[in-house]
Motif scaffolding. Sequence first.
Motif: not given
Length: 422
Positions: A285-306
């Motif tokens: 947000n500070k660098r690009f001056g706009e809302k970036t609430n939809d930026i996601t962190i890409g993780l191993d699909a193992a996190v979807l097994l919960g």
Amino acid sequence: MKGAVEFFQAFLNLGATVILPVVIFLLGLLFGQKPGRAFRSGLTIGVAFVGIFLVVDLLTKNLGPAAQGMVERLGVDLNVIDVGWPATSSIAWANTAIAAWIIPIGLAVNVIMLITKTTKVMNVDIWNFWHFTFMGAIVYTMSGSIIQGLIAAVLFQIVALKVADWTAPIVSDFYGMPGVSSATGSTMSYAPGIFLVKLIQKTPGLKKLKADPETIQKHFGIFGDSMFIGLILGGIIGLLAGYDAGGVLNIGISMAAVMVLMPRMVKLLMEGLMPISESAREWLNKRFGEKTNDITIGLDAAVLLGDPSVIATALILTPLTILIAIILPGNAVLPFGDLATIPFIVAYIVGAARGNVVHSVIAGAIMIALSLWCATDIAPTFTKMAETANITLPEGAVQVSSIDQGGNIVNWIIWKIFSLWN
């Protein structure tokens, strides 16, 4: 070149439980976190992944022998052996002409796509770059061109990131992990199953069939609890595998443990991930001056097994996959090594079905049939790759392939396009 490959292989051999904490710690510092806070986030995520992979290992060690038992009891005679993702990843990384370039090119592509706003995924799942390596290596094996191989790998990565963008709402809404996505190659290959789920949800008769953990528990009380579902499904698999009473109880209790422990490990993962996710958004947000609430962190699909419905769907599909392989016209692949990866490949399908196990199993079975056809078609090139990597073929195998990447539909389409080109 050889030194670079050896360095990357040594780095990747550390595994996600070491790589991710290091990457998260460095990202935390980059995004302005204090060293102590960044270190705690990285360490928490590392501990969570240790727990997740211990549970996955429990799942794999129980399902693998059970699947072998079912195959032996049925006397299945198929001559293309599914060698599983561990052997497949080794075959991919052994192709040094491609492997040396994948991590630097992969990181560069992700950065360029973030800057150009063609993706919202910051993919830190470096370990699973092996899927990109496999894509490049199999096109290189077929064409003899390093350039074509690298182009194919980049195309596969772009598709993976776009699918991760598309499915991020499922990860957030159904799995309860806002700010998280997954570009894991095996999982994103089954994303077309989402369309099948939507079709099933509009089909008279089928659309009314509902069996998610909450509905089952509502009707059956304590016996509908996810722990009991794991016990029952695990026991059924043990019976189909021909186990004695002790073996049936052992696999049943192991699957019950998977149902209980996996959600708790994912919860711990989110505890470590949320601070870094928030810092990343503030920094952007500070660098690009706009809302970036939809930026996601890409993780191993193992996190979807919960979610318990993912494991329940996978346990039902395990014997069904063997049955499909037997009766499917034109299939030559004997499912084996990748049966334990079914929870990963159906995760998006289950999320789209909102945990409805009936709809998930139907869509998953159709996708697995398509995957077996792809794995059969690509088997000659897959086998050539394995031989080049000096991998010994399993006893009785004429050729080798895998459900994970050999049957990866996106991989097959890109490989087919380059096959027509050459």
